[in-house]
Design a protein around this motif. Sequence first.
Motif, PDB file in Angstrom:
ATOM      1  N   THR A 187       0.828  -1.210   0.000  1.00 52.41           N
ATOM      2  CA  THR A 187       0.000   0.000   0.000  1.00 52.41           C
ATOM      3  C   THR A 187       0.862   1.260   0.000  1.00 52.41           C
ATOM      4  N   TYR A 188       2.140   1.074  -0.233  1.00 50.48           N
ATOM      5  CA  TYR A 188       3.135   2.129  -0.399  1.00 50.48           C
ATOM      6  C   TYR A 188       3.269   3.046   0.814  1.00 50.48           C
TER       7      TYR A 188
ATOM      8  N   ARG B 238       1.459   1.520  -4.913  1.00 47.47           N
ATOM      9  CA  ARG B 238       2.700   1.737  -5.651  1.00 47.47           C
ATOM     10  C   ARG B 238       2.434   1.731  -7.154  1.00 47.47           C
ATOM     11  N   GLU B 239       1.683   0.716  -7.609  1.00 47.39           N
ATOM     12  CA  GLU B 239       1.333   0.629  -9.015  1.00 47.39           C
ATOM     13  C   GLU B 239       0.377   1.750  -9.412  1.00 47.39           C
TER      14      GLU B 239
ATOM     15  N   ASP C  44       9.662   0.976 -11.438  1.00 43.41           N
ATOM     16  CA  ASP C  44      10.259   0.367 -10.246  1.00 43.41           C
ATOM     17  C   ASP C  44       9.293  -0.631  -9.614  1.00 43.41           C
ATOM     18  N   TYR C  45       9.100  -1.774 -10.283  1.00 41.67           N
ATOM     19  CA  TYR C  45       8.197  -2.810  -9.808  1.00 41.67           C
ATOM     20  C   TYR C  45       9.002  -4.000  -9.339  1.00 41.67           C
TER      21      TYR C  45
ATOM     22  N   PHE D 169       0.544  10.669  -2.155  1.00 39.87           N
ATOM     23  CA  PHE D 169       1.367   9.468  -2.077  1.00 39.87           C
ATOM     24  C   PHE D 169       2.839   9.729  -2.372  1.00 39.87           C
ATOM     25  N   TYR D 170       3.101  10.763  -3.172  1.00 42.81           N
ATOM     26  CA  TYR D 170       4.420  10.916  -3.771  1.00 42.81           C
ATOM     27  C   TYR D 170       5.420  11.499  -2.758  1.00 42.81           C
ATOM     28  N   LYS D 171       5.807  10.659  -1.804  1.00 42.75           N
ATOM     29  CA  LYS D 171       6.724  11.098  -0.763  1.00 42.75           C
ATOM     30  C   LYS D 171       8.169  10.801  -1.126  1.00 42.75           C
TER      31      LYS D 171
END
Length: 419
Positions: free
Chosen positions: A196-197, A376-377, A417-418, A408-410
Motif C-alpha cells: 500500500t506504499y 505503488r502501481e 520500479d516494480y 502518495f508521492y513522498k
Amino acid sequence: MHGSIIKYHRRKKKLKQAELAKGICSVSYLSKLENDNIEPNEDILAMLYKRLEIDMHDFSVENIDIKEKILEWYSHITAKEYDESYNMFNNLTKAMKYNNDPNAEHLFEVVHLCYTITFETKEKAKKEYKRLLDKVNMFNDETKYYFYKFESLIFYYDEKMKDALASLKKAEKLYTYIGINDSALFYNLSVFHKRTYNLNKSIIYAMKALDLSQEYLNFEVMVRSYLLITTNYISIGEYEIAEEYLNKINRVDERYITRENKGIIYSLKGYIYYQRKEFDQALTYLHKAKGYRDQKTLVNTIYLFALVYITTEANHEFKNKLIEGYNLCDKYGSDFNRYRFYILENKWKHTINDLTFITKMEQEIIPYFEKSGAQRELISSLKLMGDIFYNKRQYKKSAEYYRRIQEFYKYSFPVEDYL
C-alpha cells in the motif's frame, strides 16, 4: 474457561439458557457465567456439567497437551512441510472426536484454515473462511489472533490490500494480550504496508520482525526480513543501502535459505545492477534467479527480464519474455501482473498515446490498482497518465493526475520500479 465450555456444550445440545438453568440457577446468572463475567460457584458448575453430561475435570492437562499439538501442527504448516502437516492433521482429527474443550476445537478449526490456504485451492480456503466467520465471536483472544492473521492472507491472495491490512491490525491489537512471540506478524504487516506504499511503516515493521527473529533464532523470518528491507530501500532508490542488507543474508547458514529465497536474492541483485545500467551483470543474476523461482512467483523475475530487454532495445528477447509473462498470468490468474505487462507492452509498441490504451488505463487498470490497494502501481500509473496528457498539451487533465499523486508521492523512484 468454564463459561465458554458450558456455552459450547449447551449450543451443541441445542438447549436454551432457560432449559439448562432450570432448577440450578437463574438465566441471568447462567448468562454471566457463559460470558465469564462472574466467578462460578463450584456446586452450580457441577450441576450444570452433570446436566450437559460432561465431566468438569476433563479440561486441564489433556487440553493443554492437545493445544500444544495443534500449535506444533501449525509450525509444520508454516514451514510448508506437507507430509508432517498431513499426518498431524489426520491424527488431530481423530483426537478431536474425544475433545470436550471448545477453545481447542476452535483453535483446531482456525489452524485448519491455515492448512487449507497453504496446501489446497483458493476456492476451498474461501469456503472454509466463510464457514468460520459465524464463529468468530465465540473464539478466545488467541484463536481470534490466528484467525485475523489467516483472514489477512485470504484478502492478500485476492489482492485486496486494504482489507488484508485491516485484518492484520486487528491481530496486532490482540498480540500484546496473548503472550506469544510472533515475528511473522510484523513481517506480514511490513509486506502489506509495502504493497500500500507506506514505506516508512513497512521498514519499521520489517526491522521489528528482524529483531524478534534474531532474538528467537527464527532464521526463516530473518532471511525474509532482510529481503523485505532490501526491497523497501530499492523502492526509494537507495540501492547501496539495499545491497548492504542483501549481503547480510550471507551471514545466515545456507541451510536456512530456501530455493525460492535464493531466487529472490538473485532477482534483487539483477534489479540493482539494472538500475546501475550494468545490464550484462543484471541478466547474469536474473538467469540464476530463474533456476530457483517457483512457477507462481517466476512472473516477477520474467518482468525484470522484460525491463532489461526493453531498456536495451533487445526486441526479440523482450517479445519472448512478454509472451512468457502473459502465459504465467493466464495460468495463475494474476490481473495485477497482467496489467504490469500490458503497460510495458504498450511502451514497447509506442502506443501509450493511443485512445485504446488511455481508455483501458482510465476505465480498468487505474480503478483496479485503486480498489486492490496496490498504491505503488497506482502512483506509477497516475504519473504515466499525467505525462501522457502533458505531452498531448492537455494540461488541465495532466494536472488532475499529478494532483492525485501528491498525497502518495513522498519518495522519488523510477516509473518502472516494480518488484
